[in-house]
Scaffold this motif. Structure first.
Motif, short mmCIF file in Angstrom:
data_model
loop_
_atom_site.label_atom_id
_atom_site.label_comp_id
_atom_site.label_asym_id
_atom_site.label_seq_id
_atom_site.Cartn_x
_atom_site.Cartn_y
_atom_site.Cartn_z
N GLN A 172 0.90 -1.24 -0.09
CA GLN A 172 0.10 -0.12 -0.18
C GLN A 172 0.87 1.17 0.01
N THR A 223 -5.59 3.27 -2.67
CA THR A 223 -5.41 1.89 -3.42
C THR A 223 -4.53 0.87 -2.64
N GLU A 261 -2.65 -3.02 -3.67
CA GLU A 261 -2.02 -3.84 -4.57
C GLU A 261 -1.74 -5.47 -3.73
N GLU A 262 -2.25 -6.36 -4.20
CA GLU A 262 -1.79 -7.90 -3.88
C GLU A 262 -1.33 -8.53 -4.85
N TRP A 263 -0.24 -9.26 -4.52
CA TRP A 263 0.63 -10.41 -5.57
C TRP A 263 0.47 -11.58 -4.84
N TYR A 288 -2.46 -10.82 -10.03
CA TYR A 288 -2.10 -9.56 -9.24
C TYR A 288 -3.63 -8.80 -9.17
N ARG A 330 -5.83 -5.20 -7.88
CA ARG A 330 -5.57 -3.97 -7.30
C ARG A 330 -7.01 -3.71 -6.57
N TYR A 331 -6.95 -3.25 -5.58
CA TYR A 331 -8.02 -2.93 -4.56
C TYR A 331 -8.51 -1.33 -4.35
N SER A 342 -12.29 -4.44 -6.75
CA SER A 342 -10.92 -4.89 -6.99
C SER A 342 -11.08 -5.37 -8.45
N HIS A 378 6.20 -7.74 -13.14
CA HIS A 378 6.57 -7.41 -11.48
C HIS A 378 7.63 -8.21 -11.34
N ILE A 387 -3.81 1.19 -14.90
CA ILE A 387 -2.91 0.14 -14.78
C ILE A 387 -1.60 0.34 -15.39
N HIS A 437 1.26 0.82 -14.69
CA HIS A 437 2.44 0.69 -13.95
C HIS A 437 3.54 0.16 -14.53
#
Length: 242
Positions: free
Chosen positions: A63, A68, A70-72, A78, A80-81, A88, A103, A216, A218
């Protein structure tokens, strides 16, 4: 006299032990795979922001701001919340490949690439209040850099990219245990959409807003500025240094 000397010697032995015991009581018992670590990040312009890393086994969340996180996942997904909307977006491995979004999981999981120390020179080893640390220095992406590594939790206590002209600096400001149940709670009750279905859902105001924001876009470096933009172009990616 002998007794007095003995008493003095004993008291000098006892006091540090008491201090150590008090110190240990304040130090949380940590597992490298179940923790929450908070960093203060400073970029070359002197801007500062907080970054939080939460590990749950091989899954982890990052975080960078309040809007927002993000979880991997260990399966390569992947997510994104968006807490405000309780929405999400999940990217499958195929989505990420198609979008050419890469990533570096290793770097994200450890904040800096765990291979960095192998390209740097050992400096000072220290026993801090709760951790043993090992210092390193050397060039990262051509910039003289400094790393202070905590082996017990596989995280940096500090990382300065570009010592003479700081490009980016991470400083650990807090770390605590974080169990699996607490991790699950963080991502509960979100309405999820697969990225593959985003194109069919442009009438959804949330999706339309997300597309407009280009959320997105990123970079894959794991180093971001306070706006969430990748700063890989500024030499922020340590894992390609050899």
């Amino acid at each position: 006299m002998k007794n007095r000397l003995l008493a003095l010697m004993l008291s000098s032995l006892v006091l540090p032990n008491v201090a150590m015991a008090a110190q240990e009581a304040q130090c949380p018992t940590l597992q490298a795979e179940h923790l929450k670590a908070q960093y203060q990040v400073t970029n070359g312009k002197g801007q500062q922001w907080q970054m939080t890393l939460i590990r749950n086994g091989q899954d982890f969340i990052i975080q960078r701001d309040g809007s927002t996180f993000e979880e991997w996942s260990s399966n390569g997904e992947y997510v994104r919340y968006f807490p405000a909307e309780k929405r999400s977006v999940t990217y499958r491995k195929g989505d990420l490949r198609a979008l050419n979004i890469q990533h570096d999981r290793d770097q994200l999981y450890h904040v800096v690439s765990p291979a960095l120390p192998t390209h740097m020179t050992k400096t000072q080893a220290k026993q801090e209040a709760c951790f043993a640390t090992q210092g390193f220095e050397g060039k990262v992406n051509g910039l003289e850099s400094e790393l202070v590594w905590i082996d017990a939790i596989s995280l940096p206590a500090e990382f300065i990219l570009g010592q003479s002209q700081p490009n980016l600096a991470y400083k650990l400001v807090g770390v605590e245990p974080f169990d699996s149940d607490a991790f699950v709670v963080l991502t509960q009750d979100y309405q999820d959409i697969d990225f593959a279905d985003v194109g069919d859902s442009e009438s959804d105001p949330f999706i339309a807003k997300m597309i407009n924001q280009g959320f997105i876009e990123h970079g894959g470096s794991g180093f971001y500025n306070s706006e969430g933009q990748s700063i890989e172009a500024q030499g922020g990616h340590g894992s390609h240094s050899h």
